[in-house]
Design a protein around this motif. Structure first.
Motif, mmCIF file in Angstrom:
data_model
loop_
_atom_site.group_PDB
_atom_site.id
_atom_site.type_symbol
_atom_site.label_atom_id
_atom_site.label_comp_id
_atom_site.label_asym_id
_atom_site.label_seq_id
_atom_site.Cartn_x
_atom_site.Cartn_y
_atom_site.Cartn_z
ATOM 1 N N UNK A 1 0.785 -1.231 0.000
ATOM 2 C CA UNK A 1 0.000 0.000 0.000
ATOM 3 C C UNK A 1 0.811 1.273 0.000
ATOM 4 N N UNK A 2 2.111 1.175 -0.279
ATOM 5 C CA UNK A 2 2.954 2.375 -0.295
ATOM 6 C C UNK A 2 2.796 3.145 -1.603
ATOM 7 N N UNK A 3 2.646 2.439 -2.696
ATOM 8 C CA UNK A 3 2.360 3.039 -4.002
ATOM 9 C C UNK A 3 0.940 2.643 -4.376
ATOM 10 N N UNK A 4 0.114 3.646 -4.667
ATOM 11 C CA UNK A 4 -1.311 3.387 -4.921
ATOM 12 C C UNK A 4 -1.707 4.020 -6.249
ATOM 13 N N UNK A 5 -2.248 3.245 -7.188
ATOM 14 C CA UNK A 5 -2.727 3.830 -8.448
ATOM 15 C C UNK A 5 -3.861 4.821 -8.198
ATOM 16 N N UNK A 6 -3.946 5.808 -9.068
ATOM 17 C CA UNK A 6 -5.008 6.803 -8.962
ATOM 18 C C UNK A 6 -6.325 6.224 -9.468
ATOM 19 N N UNK A 7 -7.442 6.721 -8.964
ATOM 20 C CA UNK A 7 -8.736 6.280 -9.511
ATOM 21 C C UNK A 7 -8.794 6.550 -11.009
ATOM 22 N N UNK A 8 -9.198 5.569 -11.762
ATOM 23 C CA UNK A 8 -9.267 5.743 -13.208
ATOM 24 C C UNK A 8 -7.997 5.349 -13.939
ATOM 25 N N UNK A 9 -6.976 4.932 -13.194
ATOM 26 C CA UNK A 9 -5.747 4.482 -13.838
ATOM 27 C C UNK A 9 -4.618 5.485 -13.750
ATOM 28 N N UNK A 10 -3.415 4.996 -13.937
ATOM 29 C CA UNK A 10 -2.238 5.852 -13.842
ATOM 30 C C UNK A 10 -1.887 6.145 -12.394
ATOM 31 N N UNK A 11 -0.940 7.055 -12.218
ATOM 32 C CA UNK A 11 -0.475 7.418 -10.879
ATOM 33 C C UNK A 11 -0.381 8.939 -10.766
ATOM 34 N N UNK A 12 -0.787 9.449 -9.601
ATOM 35 C CA UNK A 12 -0.527 10.861 -9.334
ATOM 36 C C UNK A 12 0.977 11.064 -9.239
ATOM 37 N N UNK A 13 1.452 12.244 -9.606
ATOM 38 C CA UNK A 13 2.888 12.479 -9.648
ATOM 39 C C UNK A 13 3.531 12.440 -8.265
ATOM 40 N N UNK A 14 2.716 12.576 -7.197
ATOM 41 C CA UNK A 14 3.277 12.425 -5.849
ATOM 42 C C UNK A 14 3.887 11.045 -5.643
#
Length: 247
Positions: free
Chosen positions: A152-165
């Motif tokens: 749970x340290x890296x979490x995909x963004x809703x809708x796919x992809x990743x926030x740049x944070x």
């Protein structure tokens, strides 16, 4: 309109006193251009060394017109260019030296010196990156990313992809790993961050539901400010706890 003083030193001193402003007056001056600005935001920027208002003998802040203009410059660079405070400070210092530094184009910026990705404002239009971009930006492989996601340290963004944070998170997890801290050790930090985010959301939720569009727009700025304060408090508490341990 401010009047130019005439006369001797006494007149200059009196004029300077007349033109100085309290923090509340500064807030009113800035609100037309920066409706999201708050008194705590101004205090935060002062604590970070971006502005240095004078203090009265009783401790009240007194802002000169040059302080207000510098504050407006800081807020514009945050709003229009998403620059981290360190870069803003360097830019202002260069201006004071008579240099003419060029600001980057508006959009997500990466602070290469710190290895920190500075995204634009959060929200539906915030920048997103794909999985391959995250792997490349964080300089990690697929196996490591899958492990961090499982904790749970890296979490995909809703809708796919990743926030740049997530680039920042990945780099920090990698840095901590060099000290022997594994992902399983960091789950508590993830849980703590989720709890803090919940507290912030409790504060801003009424603003998001408000009928006034300006108040709703102010919700994200308030959330960002609370996040900054939360991070500073967390860092101070960790440092305090470490100092309290026997050496």
């Amino acid at each position: 309109m401010l009047r130019t003083p005439t006369g001797g030193a006494g007149h200059d001193t009196a004029a300077a006193e007349e033109r100085s402003m309290s923090i509340g007056t500064v807030l009113v001056e800035l609100r037309d251009e920066f409706p999201e600005v708050t008194i705590s935001k101004i205090r935060f920027l002062e604590a970070e060394g971006l502005i240095e208002p004078q203090r009265t003998p009783s401790g009240y802040r007194k802002f000169a017109p040059r302080d207000v203009e510098r504050l407006a410059q800081v807020l514009r660079m945050q709003r229009d260019h998403y620059l981290p405070l360190k870069v803003i400070r360097e830019h202002l210092d260069a201006l004071e030296r008579g240099e003419r530094p060029v600001l980057p184009a508006p959009g997500p910026q990466r602070d290469l010196a710190d290895g920190v990705w500075e995204p634009g404002p959060a929200g539906p239009t915030a920048a997103r990156i794909g999985r391959a971009e995250l792997l490349a930006a964080a300089e990690i492989d697929e196996e490591r990313l899958e492990e961090w996601e499982s904790y749970g340290l890296i979490v995909p963004a809703p809708g796919g992809g990743y926030d740049t944070e997530m680039v920042t998170v990945a780099r920090l997890v990698a840095d901590l790993g060099r000290f022997g801290l594994e992902p399983r050790h960091l789950r508590a930090m993830r849980a703590s961050a989720d709890r803090e985010a919940g507290l912030v959301e409790q504060v801003v939720a009424p603003l998001r539901r408000h009928r006034n569009p300006q108040t709703r727009a102010h919700a994200q700025a308030t959330a960002n400010e609370l996040a900054e304060l939360s991070v500073r408090l967390h860092a101070a508490l960790v440092q305090s706890a470490l100092r309290g341990r026997p050496h």
